[in-house]
Structure formats: C-alpha cells, structure tokens
Design an enzyme around this catalytic site. Structure first.
Site, PDB file in Angstrom:
ATOM      1  CD  GLU A   1      -7.036  -0.596  15.654  1.00  0.00           C
ATOM      2  OE1 GLU A   1      -6.670  -1.106  16.725  1.00  0.00           O
ATOM      3  OE2 GLU A   1      -8.228  -0.585  15.275  1.00  0.00           O
TER       4      GLU A   1
ATOM      5  N   GLY B   1      -5.718   4.737   5.626  1.00  0.00           N
ATOM      6  CA  GLY B   1      -6.517   5.581   6.510  1.00  0.00           C
ATOM      7  C   GLY B   1      -7.149   4.808   7.660  1.00  0.00           C
ATOM      8  CB  VAL B   2      -8.718   1.443   7.887  1.00  0.00           C
ATOM      9  CG1 VAL B   2      -9.881   1.704   6.950  1.00  0.00           C
ATOM     10  CG2 VAL B   2      -7.626   0.646   7.177  1.00  0.00           C
TER      11      VAL B   2
ATOM     12  CB  ILE C   1      -0.263   6.260   1.074  1.00  0.00           C
ATOM     13  CG1 ILE C   1       0.323   7.172  -0.009  1.00  0.00           C
ATOM     14  CG2 ILE C   1      -1.293   7.029   1.901  1.00  0.00           C
ATOM     15  CD1 ILE C   1      -0.709   7.679  -0.997  1.00  0.00           C
TER      16      ILE C   1
ATOM     17  CG  HIS D   1      -2.079   0.929   1.173  1.00  0.00           C
ATOM     18  ND1 HIS D   1      -2.006   2.267   1.445  1.00  0.00           N
ATOM     19  CD2 HIS D   1      -3.367   0.696   0.860  1.00  0.00           C
ATOM     20  CE1 HIS D   1      -3.191   2.835   1.329  1.00  0.00           C
ATOM     21  NE2 HIS D   1      -4.039   1.889   0.963  1.00  0.00           N
TER      22      HIS D   1
END
Length: 242
Positions: free
Chosen positions: A160, A155-156, A152, A146
């Site tokens: 978290e 976002g999750v 990058i 990723h």
C-alpha cells in the site's frame, strides 16, 4: 558501406555535388553517390545523410527510395519522420527531480491518518517515477495486533505504501488531480524478502511503466528498501477514476 550501394540494382541519378557541398539539385527525385567507401543519399528535402546513419532505421531501402514516386514515397517519408523524432528526443532536456514534504503529499493524494503511509517524497518526476519515505514507528496502530510479541509491519501495508508513492507520480502528472482518485487494479509478482520492524525506514521506489489514459489504467513497478536492502518488490496495476 560500398556493398550497400552495390546491392541496389535499379538505376539512380548521380548528383552534381557530393555531401561536402556545392550546388544542389532542384529535382525532388532522391539521388545517391559514393565517396570513397562511404555511401551517401539525399532525400527529397535536399539534405544529405550517410547510409550508415539511416540503414538501422529502415532495412527495406537503407534510406534511399527506388520506387520513383518522388515526394509521394511513404517509405522515405517514414524514415525522415523517424530521424526527425530521434533528433527531437535527443534535444529534449531531462526533467528536474522535485521533492515533497508531508503537507504536499497530503495535498496530492487523499489518504489520511491512520492510512497515510508516505511521510515525504525525496525525489520524483511527474508521470515517470517517485521515491517516497516511510519511517516505521512502534506507535503504529497495526503493531498492537501484528504481532504483540514480535511486531512486524504487514506486507500488504508495504505494498500500500508503494501504491501511494506511485499515486504521487501519477497524480502530479494529471490536471485537476484533487478531483481524482486511484485504485488498485491488480498486484503481480509480489515478493516479501525481509521483515520490516519498528525503527526501520522504508525507501519506496516506484516507476511508471505505462499509462493508458483512454482506459484510465496505469502499470507500475515498485521496490521497497531498508538500509539499501530490498525487502519487497511487485508490479502494480492502478485504475484512475473520480
């Protein structure tokens, strides 16, 4: 304040001594007097207070009872309770912020490699808020996919990391927290404002908005920053369990 005194049409008993001192009455019936333009009232406790101080707390009677129930007046009792609680709150000192290193973090929440996303906590107050730090390295496993050409942080995983920081603020306020877990119950109003890349350091600020211990549910607000710039913010619902 003279207008406040004039607005009451029921008869009142003039006290023998004003708020400046003197002998006190022994009657439980509230009394009222006017000194200059400032109206004062005395409750059943025998203490004096200005109408200006209590009118903001009780719009019905401005701190003065005219129901002639004496010590049984619930309206006056509610005003006295509010004043007492306000004074107690004002006298309560603010809790001193604490810090955590990574070992203390692991002793507080159950997450471990490769899913421990808080390196340390620079500041926290149990049950109120926490400010965590996550240093983002190129060695993170998720960067392998990723994305290989442009790494990058997902976002999750930022969310978290915020949740783990919020869990620290929650768990440090719980008794026997080692035997408890916390789970996501919901994410609302989540926004990703800027990519997080290797070399960035995430500052994770999470505030506890409310806790309903009866149902084991907490509401939190989290914000993630890089170099002082907001990169992600969200509202979270956490469920506490075992």
């Amino acid at each position: 304040m003279a207008a406040v005194a004039a607005s009451h049409t029921l008869p009142v008993v003039t006290p023998r001594a004003g708020p400046s001192g003197g002998a006190r009455r022994t009657s439980l019936t509230p009394s009222r007097t006017t000194v200059g333009t400032l109206s004062w009232s005395r409750q059943a406790t025998g203490s004096w207070s200005s109408a200006a101080q209590v009118s903001s707390l009780c719009g019905r009677c401005a701190g003065v009872c005219h129901c002639r129930r004496g010590s049984r007046c619930t309206t006056r009792a509610s005003v006295d309770t509010v004043v007492t609680n306000a004074d107690a709150t004002a006298e309560t000192p603010a809790a001193e912020p604490k810090t955590m290193d990574v070992n203390e973090v692991m002793a507080t929440i159950p997450h471990r490699y490769p899913f421990l996303l808080v390196d340390k906590v620079k500041e926290y107050v149990p049950g109120e808020y926490a400010v965590g730090i996550k240093s983002v390295s190129m060695n993170e496993e998720f960067f392998q996919g990723h994305f290989p050409a442009r790494p990058i942080m997902p976002g999750v995983l930022i969310v978290e990391a915020l949740a783990q920081t919020g869990g620290i603020a929650l768990m440090t306020a719980e008794e026997d927290s080692q035997d408890k877990l916390f789970f996501f119950g919901g994410i609302d109003k989540c926004r990703f404002r800027k990519p997080v890349v290797p070399g960035d350091q995430l500052e994770l600020k999470v505030t506890i908005l409310s806790v309903r211990k009866r149902f084991g549910v907490a509401k939190l607000h989290g914000e993630a920053y890089v170099d002082g710039e907001l990169v992600c913010d969200c509202d979270m619902t956490m469920a506490l369990g075992v």
